[in-house]
Design a protein around this motif. Structure first.
Motif, PDB file in Angstrom:
ATOM      1  N   ASP A  18       0.858  -1.210  -0.002  1.00 52.51           N
ATOM      2  CA  ASP A  18      -0.023   0.043  -0.125  1.00 52.51           C
ATOM      3  C   ASP A  18       0.960   1.300   0.019  1.00 52.51           C
ATOM      4  OD1 ASP A  18      -2.210   1.734   0.206  1.00 52.51           O
ATOM      5  OD2 ASP A  18      -2.609   1.367   2.359  1.00 52.51           O
ATOM      6  N   MET A  19       0.589   2.235  -0.968  1.00 52.94           N
ATOM      7  CA  MET A  19       1.466   3.324  -1.122  1.00 52.94           C
ATOM      8  C   MET A  19       1.071   4.319   0.335  1.00 52.94           C
ATOM      9  SD  MET A  19       2.852   2.571  -3.598  1.00 52.94           S
ATOM     10  CE  MET A  19       3.922   3.765  -3.756  1.00 52.94           C
ATOM     11  N   ASP A  20       2.076   5.076   0.464  1.00 51.65           N
ATOM     12  CA  ASP A  20       2.074   5.982   1.871  1.00 51.65           C
ATOM     13  C   ASP A  20       1.479   7.136   1.133  1.00 51.65           C
ATOM     14  OD1 ASP A  20       3.270   4.058   3.627  1.00 51.65           O
ATOM     15  OD2 ASP A  20       5.052   4.608   2.746  1.00 51.65           O
ATOM     16  N   PHE A  22      -0.469   8.627  -0.913  1.00 53.45           N
ATOM     17  CA  PHE A  22      -0.229   8.505  -2.099  1.00 53.45           C
ATOM     18  C   PHE A  22      -0.174   9.736  -2.853  1.00 53.45           C
ATOM     19  CE2 PHE A  22      -1.061   6.643  -6.702  1.00 53.45           C
ATOM     20  CZ  PHE A  22       0.209   6.376  -6.707  1.00 53.45           C
ATOM     21  N   TYR A  23      -1.339  10.405  -2.945  1.00 53.38           N
ATOM     22  CA  TYR A  23      -1.442  11.598  -3.732  1.00 53.38           C
ATOM     23  C   TYR A  23      -0.460  12.771  -3.242  1.00 53.38           C
ATOM     24  CZ  TYR A  23      -5.934  10.195  -5.752  1.00 53.38           C
ATOM     25  OH  TYR A  23      -6.898   9.257  -6.167  1.00 53.38           O
ATOM     26  N   ARG A  66      -7.488  13.592   6.977  1.00 51.70           N
ATOM     27  CA  ARG A  66      -8.420  13.655   5.572  1.00 51.70           C
ATOM     28  C   ARG A  66      -9.810  13.940   6.454  1.00 51.70           C
ATOM     29  NH1 ARG A  66      -7.095   8.929   2.182  1.00 51.70           N
ATOM     30  NH2 ARG A  66      -8.241   7.617   3.904  1.00 51.70           N
ATOM     31  N   ASP A 120      -3.762   2.553  -5.582  1.00 55.88           N
ATOM     32  CA  ASP A 120      -2.439   2.625  -4.724  1.00 55.88           C
ATOM     33  C   ASP A 120      -2.324   1.337  -3.937  1.00 55.88           C
ATOM     34  OD1 ASP A 120      -4.079   3.141  -2.462  1.00 55.88           O
ATOM     35  OD2 ASP A 120      -2.672   4.324  -1.592  1.00 55.88           O
ATOM     36  N   LYS A 226       3.228   2.172   9.449  1.00 51.75           N
ATOM     37  CA  LYS A 226       3.417   3.084   8.157  1.00 51.75           C
ATOM     38  C   LYS A 226       3.991   4.331   8.567  1.00 51.75           C
ATOM     39  CE  LYS A 226       0.377   2.591   4.571  1.00 51.75           C
ATOM     40  NZ  LYS A 226       0.020   3.361   3.730  1.00 51.75           N
ATOM     41  N   LEU A 614     -14.463  14.043  -2.278  1.00 45.78           N
ATOM     42  CA  LEU A 614     -14.900  12.877  -1.656  1.00 45.78           C
ATOM     43  C   LEU A 614     -14.493  12.712  -0.360  1.00 45.78           C
ATOM     44  CD1 LEU A 614     -15.929   9.882  -1.830  1.00 45.78           C
ATOM     45  CD2 LEU A 614     -13.749   9.431  -2.961  1.00 45.78           C
ATOM     46  N   THR A 615     -15.349  12.614   0.604  1.00 45.18           N
ATOM     47  CA  THR A 615     -15.012  12.586   1.856  1.00 45.18           C
ATOM     48  C   THR A 615     -15.295  11.158   2.570  1.00 45.18           C
ATOM     49  OG1 THR A 615     -16.998  13.523   2.328  1.00 45.18           O
ATOM     50  CG2 THR A 615     -15.084  15.003   2.791  1.00 45.18           C
ATOM     51  N   LYS A 621      -4.967   4.827   8.049  1.00 41.18           N
ATOM     52  CA  LYS A 621      -3.852   4.116   8.711  1.00 41.18           C
ATOM     53  C   LYS A 621      -3.046   5.023   9.145  1.00 41.18           C
ATOM     54  CE  LYS A 621      -4.067   3.093   4.420  1.00 41.18           C
ATOM     55  NZ  LYS A 621      -3.803   2.920   3.021  1.00 41.18           N
ATOM     56  N   LEU A 671     -10.506   4.235  -5.293  1.00 46.11           N
ATOM     57  CA  LEU A 671     -10.177   4.151  -3.885  1.00 46.11           C
ATOM     58  C   LEU A 671      -9.818   2.696  -3.384  1.00 46.11           C
ATOM     59  CD1 LEU A 671     -12.738   6.752  -2.652  1.00 46.11           C
ATOM     60  CD2 LEU A 671     -10.138   7.143  -3.104  1.00 46.11           C
ATOM     61  N   ILE A 675     -12.782   1.449   1.215  1.00 47.69           N
ATOM     62  CA  ILE A 675     -13.249   2.761   1.137  1.00 47.69           C
ATOM     63  C   ILE A 675     -14.393   2.655   0.272  1.00 47.69           C
ATOM     64  CG2 ILE A 675     -13.127   4.969   0.607  1.00 47.69           C
ATOM     65  CD1 ILE A 675     -10.168   4.892   1.743  1.00 47.69           C
ATOM     66  N   LYS A 699      -8.840  -1.930   7.247  1.00 53.75           N
ATOM     67  CA  LYS A 699      -7.675  -1.317   7.724  1.00 53.75           C
ATOM     68  C   LYS A 699      -7.289  -1.468   9.052  1.00 53.75           C
ATOM     69  CE  LYS A 699      -7.455   1.547   3.790  1.00 53.75           C
ATOM     70  NZ  LYS A 699      -6.773   2.097   3.067  1.00 53.75           N
TER      71      LYS A 699
HETATM   72  N1  DCP Z   1      -8.281   9.284  -1.522  1.00 51.90           N
HETATM   73  C1  DCP Z   1      -9.399  10.381  -1.968  1.00 51.90           C
HETATM   74  N2  DCP Z   1     -10.480  10.374  -0.927  1.00 51.90           N
HETATM   75  C2  DCP Z   1     -10.543   9.766  -0.015  1.00 51.90           C
HETATM   76  C3  DCP Z   1      -9.638   8.848   0.511  1.00 51.90           C
HETATM   77  C4  DCP Z   1      -8.587   8.640  -0.544  1.00 51.90           C
HETATM   78  O1  DCP Z   1      -9.193  10.894  -2.767  1.00 51.90           O
HETATM   79  N3  DCP Z   1     -11.364  10.069   0.929  1.00 51.90           N
HETATM   80  C5  DCP Z   1      -7.355   9.215  -2.215  1.00 51.90           C
HETATM   81  C6  DCP Z   1      -6.084   9.988  -2.029  1.00 51.90           C
HETATM   82  C7  DCP Z   1      -5.196   8.916  -1.227  1.00 51.90           C
HETATM   83  C8  DCP Z   1      -5.539   7.884  -2.153  1.00 51.90           C
HETATM   84  O2  DCP Z   1      -6.801   7.671  -2.590  1.00 51.90           O
HETATM   85  O3  DCP Z   1      -3.867   9.416  -1.248  1.00 51.90           O
HETATM   86  C9  DCP Z   1      -5.033   6.457  -1.301  1.00 51.90           C
HETATM   87  O4  DCP Z   1      -5.998   6.395  -0.242  1.00 51.90           O
HETATM   88  P1  DCP Z   1      -5.483   5.712   1.309  1.00 51.90           P
HETATM   89  O5  DCP Z   1      -6.737   5.295   1.738  1.00 51.90           O
HETATM   90  O6  DCP Z   1      -4.639   4.538   0.836  1.00 51.90           O
HETATM   91  O7  DCP Z   1      -4.524   6.801   1.744  1.00 51.90           O
HETATM   92  P2  DCP Z   1      -3.118   7.316   1.561  1.00 51.90           P
HETATM   93  O8  DCP Z   1      -2.403   6.788   0.512  1.00 51.90           O
HETATM   94  O9  DCP Z   1      -3.502   8.655   1.396  1.00 51.90           O
HETATM   95  O10 DCP Z   1      -2.619   7.329   3.106  1.00 51.90           O
HETATM   96  P3  DCP Z   1      -1.995   5.761   3.718  1.00 51.90           P
HETATM   97  O11 DCP Z   1      -0.779   6.203   3.718  1.00 51.90           O
HETATM   98  O12 DCP Z   1      -2.849   6.171   5.178  1.00 51.90           O
HETATM   99  O13 DCP Z   1      -2.481   4.701   3.137  1.00 51.90           O
END
Ligand code: DCP
Length: 710
Positions: A18-20, A22-23, A66, A120, A226, A614-615, A621, A671, A675, A699
C-alpha cells in the motif's frame, strides 16, 4: 449444502503493498521542495481551503486529518502546504495518480503474480519466488541481510526491553528450526523489502507492506506500521491478531451483520467467533456466510491473487450537491458531454496502449423530485453496447439518460425537454465502460471492427427504456458475444449507483512483431493514400490476422466506410490540422456545444462552484494515538441529501460526518476497496453483503493501538 473450505495449512506467501499518503507523494515528486514538509492534497473547490483528500505523515503529527478542510488544517498546522488536485473538464483529474500507480505496479509485478487492487494498492503472490529462494539461496546462506528487511515487524516476535530488535528479526529469518511455512515467510520478507527498495529507487515513492499466508492477513498487516515499513504475520500469531480484533472493525462486519453478531450472539471480537461450531453459524446466517465467519475466525481465506494489472472498467462521474443539482436537460447534457469526453479519452488510450476495447456503456445517476410522492424511487441505471467515438458515446449516454429520466419521473409526468425547470434534480452523474476485453484476433481487422460499430444502435432500439434487454442483440461483429458477457450489466440485480468497484485485469495481448506491424502499415498506406499513414502501429498490430492476405482484403473492403466515418467525425470537430491523423483521432470526435452563451455562463458558474470532493467515513491508517482514539469513537455518518447546505450553513464541517451527495463517483472506483465498500454501504445501507466470498480485509489501524505494535 457443503461449502468448499479453503486449506487452513496455507503455504502461500502473499504480500499486500500500500502506498503511503499516495497523492501527497505524487505531488511531492512533482514539487520536490515540498518533501519532508507537512503537506496535503485538497480538492479543487476552494471553499474553506478545499477538502483534504490525502495528508502527509508530517502533517498527521500535527493532527491534520483527511476530511478536514484546508482552513481547518491551517488552524492545527499553520505551516501546512496545500496542493490542489489537478483539474480537467471541471472535475478532479486523476490521470497523474493513475499512471504513478502503474509505475509502481510494473515494478512490483516483477517477482510474482500481481493484482492491482486500487489506485495505490497491490496484492502479490510471491509463493514461487519464495520457494525458489528457499531452494537455491536460502536466507541462512546470505552473507548480509538487507537493513530494510531487518526493520520488519514480525507479529509475535518477543522484543523484550533492551533486546536488539534487528538482531531478533535476523535470528527469526535465519532460524534453522523454523517450519516450512515460516521459512517461506522469511524469504517473503527479503523479497518484499527488496521490491519496496526498488520502488523507492525507481519512482521515489515509499510504500508499506503486509506479508502473510493469505490476502486477508496480508492486508490486515500492511496498515499496521506505516509509513515505509513492513509487517509479517506468521501463522503462530494469527490467533493473537484476531482474538482482540473488535468484530465491527472487520471490514465486512461493520454493518448489520456485525451488529447482529454483537447483539444476538454476544460476539465482540473476531476471536469470540471461535466458540461457535460452523453449523451453528450457518444455521443463523446461512450456509455461505456461516462458513465465511467460521473461516475468518481462524484467519482462513481462500481468495487467490488474481493476475490483474489493468482496470476492468473505466468510469467518469461528478456530483452536483445542494443548489448545484442539475435541473434542466441541457444542463445534464452539458455535463454528460464532459464526462463522456473523459471516458472516451481513457478508452482510446486503453485501446492504444493495451489493445483492449470496452463493450458496455452504463449511465448512473442520482436524482430527486421536488414534489416527491415516491422519494425512495431511484434513478435507474441504464446500459447499452458501447460505440467508440466521443460523439457516439455522448449521444448514447444522453439517450440512456433520457430513458432513465422517463422511467424515473413517469412517462407522462414531467416535461423533459427544454431549458426550464421540470421539477426534478440530478445530484450525481456518471458514465462507465465495462466488459473490457483484448481486441479479438483472428476474426476480423480493426477496420472491419469499427465498420460494425458505426451504425447507431439507438436507431434500431425502440423504446429506449428497453436498452438493457436489447444490448445483447446489438454487439458489433467480431466481438465475443456470449450472453454471459453481458448478463452482469443487463441483469436487474446489477443496479448500481456508481461505477463498479475498481477492478483490474491482466493484459493478455502478446507482444507484437515489429516487422509485422510495419508490413501491415505499409500495405495500408499503399491503398489508402495518406489516410492510414499515421495509423498507430501498436494499435494495428493488435489486430493482425493470422493470414496476411485476409487482413489486406478486409481492410481494403472497409476502408471506404472507415474513411467516411473519419471524415464525418473530423468535420464535426472542425479539426484545423491538415496532417495525417492517428487512428485514435477517429474516436475523438467532438460534439459541438449545443447551447447558447447565456447557458454557458450559467454552467461555468456551476462548474466553478461545484465541489467534487470525496470525503470518506473513517480515517484509515497510520494515525497518531489521538487520531486513533477519535476513530475509536466512530461518530455516526450522516447520509444527507443536503450536505452542501449543511456545510455552508453551519459554517464548519464536523469531522467524521459525510454526505452521500458530496461523493465524487469519478474518484470512487479507484479508491481502496474498503473505502468503496463504505461508500456502497451508505448508498445501499440495506444491502449488507451476505459474504459468501471472502472479500478484502480492513484497515488495521482502526483497531490496533500503537502499543500493540510488535
Ligand atoms: N483518496 C481520496 N479521497 C478519500 C480517500 C482517499 O481521494 N477520501 C485518495 C487519496 C489517497 C489515495 O486515495 O492518497 C489512497 O488512499 P489511502 O486510503 O490509501 O490513503 P493514503 O495513501 O493517502 O494514506 P495512507 O498512507 O494512510 O495509506
Amino acid at each position: 449444502m457443503p461449502v468448499a473450505k479453503p486449506e487452513s495449512s496455507d503455504s502461500r506467501v502473499i504480500a499486500h503493498v500500500d502506498m503511503d499518503c499516495f497523492y501527497v507523494q505524487v505531488e511531492q515528486r512533482k514539487q520536490p521542495q515540498l518533501r519532508g514538509l507537512p503537506t496535503a492534497v485538497v480538492q479543487y473547490n476552494e471553499w474553506k481551503g478545499g477538502a483534504l483528500i490525502a495528508v502527509s505523515y508530517e502533517a498527521r503529527k500535527f493532527g491534520v486529518k483527511r476530511s478536514m478542510r484546508g482552513a481547518e488544517a491551517k488552524e492545527v498546522c499553520p505551516q501546512i502546504q496545500l496542493v490542489q488536485v489537478p483539474v480537467a473538464r471541471g472535475k478532479a483529474d486523476l490521470n497523474g495518480y493513475r499512471s504513478a500507480g502503474s509505475e509502481v505496479v510494473s515494478i512490483l509485478s516483477r517477482r510474482g503474480r500481481c493484482e492491482r487492487a486500487s489506485i495505490d494498492e497491490v496484492y502479490l503472490d510471491l509463493t514461487d519466488a519464495a520457494e525458489t529462494m528457499l531452494a537455491e539461496n536460502p536466507p541462512q546462506s546470505l552473507e548480509k541481510i538487507d537493513e530494510e528487511a531487518l526493520k520488519s515487524h514480525i507479529l509475535g516476535l518477543n522484543n523484550e526491553d533492551g533486546s536488539d530488535i534487528k538482531e531478533n528479526v535476523r535470528n527469526w529469518i535465519n532460524r534453522h528450526s523454523a517450519d516450512h511455512r515460516d521459512k517461506l515467510l522469511a524469504c517473503g520478507i527479503l523479497i518484499v523489502a527488496e521490491l519496496r527498495m526498488q520502488v523507492l529507487k525507481e519512482t521515489e515513492f515509499t510504500c508499506s507492506a503486509g506479508i502473510a499466508h493469505n490476502k486477508m492477513l496480508a492486508k490486515l498487516a500492511s496498515g499496521m506500521n506505516k509509513p515505509s515499513q513492513q509487517t509479517v504475520v506468521p501463522s503462530s500469531s494469527v490467533n493473537g491478531l484476531l482474538n482482540t480484533l473488535p468484530i465491527r472493525k472487520m471490514k465486512q462486519l461493520g454493518g448489520k451483520l456485525g451488529i447482529s453478531l454483537q447483539t444476538d450472539m454476544g460476539v465482540n471480537t473476531v476471536g469470540d467467533l471461535l466458540q461457535f461450531p460452523e453449523e451453528k453459524l450457518q444455521e443463523r446466517y446461512g450456509v455461505n456466510t456461516g462458513t465465511w465467519l467460521w473461516n475468518i475466525a481462524r484467519g482462513i481465506s481462500g481468495e487467490a491473487v488474481e493476475g490483474r494489472l489493468l482496470p476492468k472498467s473505466h468510469g467518469s462521474g461528478k456530483t452536483f450537491t445542494g443548489p448545484r443539482a442539475l435541473k434542466t436537460v441541457p444542463a445534464v447534457q452539458h455535463w454528460l458531454n464532459q464526462l463522456c469526453e473523459e471516458l472516451s479519452e481513457r478508452l482510446c488510450s486503453d485501446l492504444d496502449q493495451n489493445k483492449r476495447m470496452a463493450h458496455t456503456l452504463t449511465l448512473h445517476a442520482r436524482a430527486y423530485k421536488s414534489s416527491d410522492s415516491d422519494s425512495q424511487k431511484k434513478f435507474p441505471s441504464k446500459s447499452c453496447p458501447l460505440r467508440y467515438g466521443t460523439a457516439k458515446i455522448q449521444e448514447d449516454a444522453f439517450n440512456l439518460f433520457q430513458a432513465g429520466l422517463r422511467e424515473y419521473i413517469g412517462f407522462y409526468g414531467v416535461k423533459t425537454q427544454g431549458n426550464h425547470y421540470s421539477g426534478w434534480g440530478i445530484t450525481s452523474l456518471s458514465v462507465s465502460a465495462s466488459k473490457i476485453v483484448p481486441i479479438p484476433s483472428g476474426t476480423c481487422s480493426i477496420a472491419k471492427y469499427f465498420h460494425g460499430q458505426s451504425t447507431s444502435h439507438f436507431s434500431s432500439m425502440q423504446p429506449l427504456d428497453n436498452v438493457n434487454g436489447e444490448a445483447m442483440l446489438l454487439l458489433p461483429p467480431g466481438v465475443h458475444s456470449g450472453s454471459e458477457c453481458y448478463s452482469e450489466v443487463n441483469s436487474p440485480k446489477a443496479e448500481v449507483d456508481f461505477p463498479k468497484e475498481e477492478s483490474w485485469t491482466e493484459d493478455t495481448v502478446p507482444e507484437l512483431d515489429l516487422q509485422e506491424q510495419k508490413d501491415l502499415s505499409s500495405s495500408l498506406s499503399k491503398t489508402q493514400d495518406g489516410f492510414t499513414q499515421d495509423i498507430s502501429p501498436s494499435l494495428l498490430s493488435a489486430c493482425l490476422e493470422q493470414s496476411q492476405n485476409k487482413q489486406e482484403s478486409d481492410i481494403t473492403k472497409d476502408e471506404g466506410q472507415f474513411k467516411s466515418e473519419y471524415n464525418k467525425e473530423r468535420k464535426g470537430k472542425r479539426v484545423k490540422d491538415k496532417g495525417t491523423p492517428s487512428i485514435l483521432e477517429l474516436f475523438k470526435s467532438y460534439n459541438p456545444y449545443p447551447f447558447g452563451s447565456s447557458f454557458s455562463q450559467e454552467l461555468k458558474k456551476t462548474a466553478e462552484g461545484t465541489d467534487a470532493r470525496l470525503t470518506i467515513g473513517l480515517e484509515s491508517k497510520g494515525h497518531s494515538l489521538a487520531e486513533q482514539s477519535e476513530v475509536g469513537k466512530e461518530k455516526p455518518m450522516h447520509c444527507s441529501s443536503s450536505g452542501y447546505g449543511r456545510d455552508e450553513g453551519d459554517g464548519r464541517r464536523e469531522a467524521w460526518s459525510y454526505s452521500i451527495d458530496e461523493i465524487d463517483p469519478s474518484v470512487i472506483d479507484e479508491l481502496p476497496p474498503e473505502i468503496q465498500d463504505e461508500i456502497k454501504a451508505w448508498v445501499h445501507p440495506h444491502k449488507w453483503r451476505p459474504n459468501n466470498t471472502v472479500r478484502r480485509g480492513c484497515k488495521i489501524s482502526h483497531y490496533f493501538s500503537p502499543t500493540k505494535k510488535s
